[in-house]
Design a protein around this motif. Sequence first.
Motif, PDB file in Angstrom:
ATOM      1  N   PRO A   1      18.776  -2.361   2.832  1.00 19.62           N
ATOM      2  CA  PRO A   1      18.756  -0.772   2.405  1.00 19.62           C
ATOM      3  C   PRO A   1      19.319  -0.198   3.737  1.00 19.62           C
ATOM      4  O   PRO A   1      19.145  -0.809   4.931  1.00 19.62           O
ATOM      5  CB  PRO A   1      17.435  -0.398   2.188  1.00 19.62           C
ATOM      6  CG  PRO A   1      16.620  -1.669   2.120  1.00 19.62           C
ATOM      7  CD  PRO A   1      17.308  -2.812   2.712  1.00 19.62           C
ATOM      8  N   GLY A   2      20.066   1.129   3.496  1.00 20.60           N
ATOM      9  CA  GLY A   2      20.022   1.810   4.731  1.00 20.60           C
ATOM     10  C   GLY A   2      18.865   2.834   4.787  1.00 20.60           C
ATOM     11  O   GLY A   2      17.776   2.181   4.531  1.00 20.60           O
ATOM     12  N   PRO A   3      19.101   3.993   5.185  1.00 22.03           N
ATOM     13  CA  PRO A   3      17.775   4.855   5.275  1.00 22.03           C
ATOM     14  C   PRO A   3      17.022   4.801   4.021  1.00 22.03           C
ATOM     15  O   PRO A   3      17.596   4.999   2.824  1.00 22.03           O
ATOM     16  CB  PRO A   3      18.127   6.196   5.998  1.00 22.03           C
ATOM     17  CG  PRO A   3      19.465   6.283   5.687  1.00 22.03           C
ATOM     18  CD  PRO A   3      20.023   4.756   5.587  1.00 22.03           C
ATOM     19  N   VAL A   4      15.824   4.838   3.901  1.00 18.19           N
ATOM     20  CA  VAL A   4      14.818   5.054   2.756  1.00 18.19           C
ATOM     21  C   VAL A   4      13.586   6.089   2.996  1.00 18.19           C
ATOM     22  O   VAL A   4      13.054   5.856   3.911  1.00 18.19           O
ATOM     23  CB  VAL A   4      14.192   3.576   2.253  1.00 18.19           C
ATOM     24  CG1 VAL A   4      13.504   3.926   0.836  1.00 18.19           C
ATOM     25  CG2 VAL A   4      15.302   2.646   2.230  1.00 18.19           C
ATOM     26  N   VAL A   5      13.384   7.176   2.245  1.00 19.44           N
ATOM     27  CA  VAL A   5      12.422   7.979   2.601  1.00 19.44           C
ATOM     28  C   VAL A   5      11.094   7.638   2.099  1.00 19.44           C
ATOM     29  O   VAL A   5      10.552   7.539   1.228  1.00 19.44           O
ATOM     30  CB  VAL A   5      12.590   9.526   2.283  1.00 19.44           C
ATOM     31  CG1 VAL A   5      11.648  10.427   2.382  1.00 19.44           C
ATOM     32  CG2 VAL A   5      14.093   9.821   2.388  1.00 19.44           C
TER      33      VAL A   5
ATOM     34  N   ASP B   1      -2.563 -10.190   5.219  1.00 21.69           N
ATOM     35  CA  ASP B   1      -2.025  -9.822   6.500  1.00 21.69           C
ATOM     36  C   ASP B   1      -1.035 -10.636   6.805  1.00 21.69           C
ATOM     37  O   ASP B   1      -1.479 -11.889   6.999  1.00 21.69           O
ATOM     38  CB  ASP B   1      -3.018  -9.562   7.440  1.00 21.69           C
ATOM     39  CG  ASP B   1      -2.612  -9.070   8.866  1.00 21.69           C
ATOM     40  OD1 ASP B   1      -1.430  -9.226   8.905  1.00 21.69           O
ATOM     41  OD2 ASP B   1      -3.499  -8.713   9.867  1.00 21.69           O
ATOM     42  N   VAL B   2       0.261 -10.447   6.917  1.00 20.44           N
ATOM     43  CA  VAL B   2       1.315 -11.151   7.299  1.00 20.44           C
ATOM     44  C   VAL B   2       1.243 -11.999   8.539  1.00 20.44           C
ATOM     45  O   VAL B   2       1.933 -12.999   8.998  1.00 20.44           O
ATOM     46  CB  VAL B   2       2.924 -10.660   7.016  1.00 20.44           C
ATOM     47  CG1 VAL B   2       3.045 -10.200   5.554  1.00 20.44           C
ATOM     48  CG2 VAL B   2       3.133  -9.521   7.884  1.00 20.44           C
ATOM     49  N   CYS B   3       0.317 -11.190   9.423  1.00 21.20           N
ATOM     50  CA  CYS B   3       0.098 -11.766  10.980  1.00 21.20           C
ATOM     51  C   CYS B   3      -1.031 -12.435  10.972  1.00 21.20           C
ATOM     52  O   CYS B   3      -1.384 -13.038  12.255  1.00 21.20           O
ATOM     53  CB  CYS B   3      -0.123 -10.491  11.920  1.00 21.20           C
ATOM     54  SG  CYS B   3       1.513  -9.553  11.927  1.00 21.20           S
TER      55      CYS B   3
ATOM     56  N   GLY C   1       6.669  -4.636   6.740  1.00 25.83           N
ATOM     57  CA  GLY C   1       7.455  -4.495   8.057  1.00 25.83           C
ATOM     58  C   GLY C   1       7.022  -3.122   8.763  1.00 25.83           C
ATOM     59  O   GLY C   1       6.518  -2.206   8.110  1.00 25.83           O
ATOM     60  N   VAL C   2       7.523  -3.257   9.910  1.00 27.26           N
ATOM     61  CA  VAL C   2       7.160  -1.975  10.780  1.00 27.26           C
ATOM     62  C   VAL C   2       8.302  -1.802  11.541  1.00 27.26           C
ATOM     63  O   VAL C   2       9.289  -2.440  12.094  1.00 27.26           O
ATOM     64  CB  VAL C   2       5.867  -2.167  11.973  1.00 27.26           C
ATOM     65  CG1 VAL C   2       4.602  -2.429  11.248  1.00 27.26           C
ATOM     66  CG2 VAL C   2       6.156  -3.482  12.927  1.00 27.26           C
ATOM     67  N   GLY C   3       8.488  -0.259  11.914  1.00 30.92           N
ATOM     68  CA  GLY C   3       9.670  -0.004  12.821  1.00 30.92           C
ATOM     69  C   GLY C   3       9.100   0.417  14.139  1.00 30.92           C
ATOM     70  O   GLY C   3       7.975   0.325  14.644  1.00 30.92           O
TER      71      GLY C   3
ATOM     72  N   SER D   1       0.841  -1.033   0.049  1.00 30.83           N
ATOM     73  CA  SER D   1      -0.128   0.138  -0.059  1.00 30.83           C
ATOM     74  C   SER D   1       0.805   1.297   0.027  1.00 30.83           C
ATOM     75  O   SER D   1       0.346   2.354   0.050  1.00 30.83           O
ATOM     76  CB  SER D   1      -1.043   0.024   1.361  1.00 30.83           C
ATOM     77  OG  SER D   1      -0.216  -0.107   2.443  1.00 30.83           O
ATOM     78  N   SER D   2       2.230   1.168   0.258  1.00 31.29           N
ATOM     79  CA  SER D   2       3.012   2.347   0.253  1.00 31.29           C
ATOM     80  C   SER D   2       4.422   2.030   0.061  1.00 31.29           C
ATOM     81  O   SER D   2       4.631   0.713   0.010  1.00 31.29           O
ATOM     82  CB  SER D   2       2.943   2.945   1.534  1.00 31.29           C
ATOM     83  OG  SER D   2       3.240   2.240   2.823  1.00 31.29           O
ATOM     84  N   GLY D   3       5.316   2.859   0.054  1.00 31.35           N
ATOM     85  CA  GLY D   3       6.758   2.872   0.101  1.00 31.35           C
ATOM     86  C   GLY D   3       7.416   1.814  -0.820  1.00 31.35           C
ATOM     87  O   GLY D   3       7.020   1.828  -2.100  1.00 31.35           O
ATOM     88  N   ILE D   4       8.423   0.994  -0.414  1.00 32.18           N
ATOM     89  CA  ILE D   4       8.997   0.155  -1.026  1.00 32.18           C
ATOM     90  C   ILE D   4       8.504  -0.768  -2.023  1.00 32.18           C
ATOM     91  O   ILE D   4       8.496  -1.095  -3.025  1.00 32.18           O
ATOM     92  CB  ILE D   4      10.249  -0.531  -0.347  1.00 32.18           C
ATOM     93  CG1 ILE D   4      11.157   0.552   0.175  1.00 32.18           C
ATOM     94  CG2 ILE D   4      10.972  -1.531  -1.348  1.00 32.18           C
ATOM     95  CD1 ILE D   4      12.160  -0.112   1.311  1.00 32.18           C
TER      96      ILE D   4
ATOM     97  N   SER E   1      15.371  -6.843   3.984  1.00 37.70           N
ATOM     98  CA  SER E   1      15.831  -6.674   5.411  1.00 37.70           C
ATOM     99  C   SER E   1      16.420  -5.374   5.578  1.00 37.70           C
ATOM    100  O   SER E   1      15.581  -4.378   5.420  1.00 37.70           O
ATOM    101  CB  SER E   1      17.013  -7.882   5.602  1.00 37.70           C
ATOM    102  OG  SER E   1      17.737  -7.717   6.624  1.00 37.70           O
ATOM    103  N   SER E   2      17.467  -5.039   6.177  1.00 31.62           N
ATOM    104  CA  SER E   2      17.926  -3.834   6.367  1.00 31.62           C
ATOM    105  C   SER E   2      19.507  -3.692   6.618  1.00 31.62           C
ATOM    106  O   SER E   2      19.921  -4.870   7.257  1.00 31.62           O
ATOM    107  CB  SER E   2      17.275  -3.071   7.580  1.00 31.62           C
ATOM    108  OG  SER E   2      17.836  -1.973   7.887  1.00 31.62           O
ATOM    109  N   VAL E   3      20.049  -2.626   6.823  1.00 28.36           N
ATOM    110  CA  VAL E   3      21.496  -2.727   7.320  1.00 28.36           C
ATOM    111  C   VAL E   3      21.515  -3.055   8.783  1.00 28.36           C
ATOM    112  O   VAL E   3      22.556  -3.568   9.219  1.00 28.36           O
ATOM    113  CB  VAL E   3      22.635  -1.414   6.853  1.00 28.36           C
ATOM    114  CG1 VAL E   3      22.924  -1.225   5.644  1.00 28.36           C
ATOM    115  CG2 VAL E   3      21.745  -0.205   7.588  1.00 28.36           C
TER     116      VAL E   3
END
Length: 317
Positions: A183-187, A63-65, A90-92, A11-14, A139-141
């Motif tokens: 990725p590092g930071p992604v806006v 829903d992945v959960c 994913g969530v932060g 629905s958003s982002g990457i 994943s993420s750094v």
Amino acid sequence: APKTVLITGCSSGIGLALAVKMARDKQKRFKVIATMRNLGKRGCLEAAAGVTLNKTLEIRQLDVCDERSIISCINSIPNRHVDILINNAGVGMIGPIECQTIEEMKGVMETNFFGVVRMIKEVLPDMKRRRSGHIVVISSVMGLQGIMFNDIYTASKFAVEGFCESLVIQALKFNIFVSLIEPGPVVTEFETKVYEDAENADYSTTDPETADMFTNLYLKNSKAIFSSLGQTPNDIAEHTLRVISATKPPFRHQTNAVYTPMTALKHADPTGALMTDTFYKMVFKYDTLMHISLKAIKVIRWQARKMRQGVKMLGFS
Ligand code: NAD
């Protein structure tokens, strides 16, 4: 025939950027099942998908959960045939752990770790039977290196990295590739959401020094880092597409070269001192950072030479 690609969290982002990029592929290599938890949020994806909607891109609920939603989504795909699974949802979570409840922490693990596990469990048997497939995880750094005030988020990404590192060897025996995109930071909205939560949080459950460290030092620096080093969702989509298109896809792929030395520190010095010194100075003694970085580079070079010698001795080269 085009490959069926299932992406979570579109629905958003990457996830949104990647779904659209793959659906618009000039060579028409992909049929994209773009999934999201809440179909009420499909507007942006529909608009971005344009003419590809219901042609090379279909939107489904997932829903992945929620295991039932995963099973019913996969069952709705002809022969349950998924060539490429992209775990993106994913969530932060940021802040001092004293200000976070165990329930909130479990929520992050549920989505970022068990969400990935649930998805892979559902598609793996079919991929094994067909002896083909590609499992990709955003994943993420922070899956490689912990960062102050990201304790639980980092733990969730480390969990994913460890899980995939164990699975990849078995998967390769079945001709299934596993790839971690780091990725590092992604806006994206991700950043906005964690800052919103951070602004509304109650810091009275931690001591004033920690609260100040988080709100003044961490939040300010973090915002500056996102605006100077942040990549766009489209950048990450491009990197991911390159990994997917490779004849022998890499297991790990970092999207931002600036972060690679940071993730190498612990490998250069197994005692962890190089890593802790560097980060401590980076956070609390910014002026000595240049000095320590140069030292770090020297140690990394020395270690790399040693590692190459070691590999030769083991007869692998
Ligand atoms: P985002 O918030 O725009 O996208 C995350 C998506 O996951 C959202 O659409 C959200 O609705 C969805 N989601 C959350 N819980 C879900 C659930 N239970 N089921 C299905 N979907 C769910 O942020 P993004 O930056 O595009 O994040 C995508 C991935 O990239 C995440 O895994 C994140 O950890 C990772 N990542 C982000 C950054 C960054 O700085 N933004 C950096 C490295 C890695």
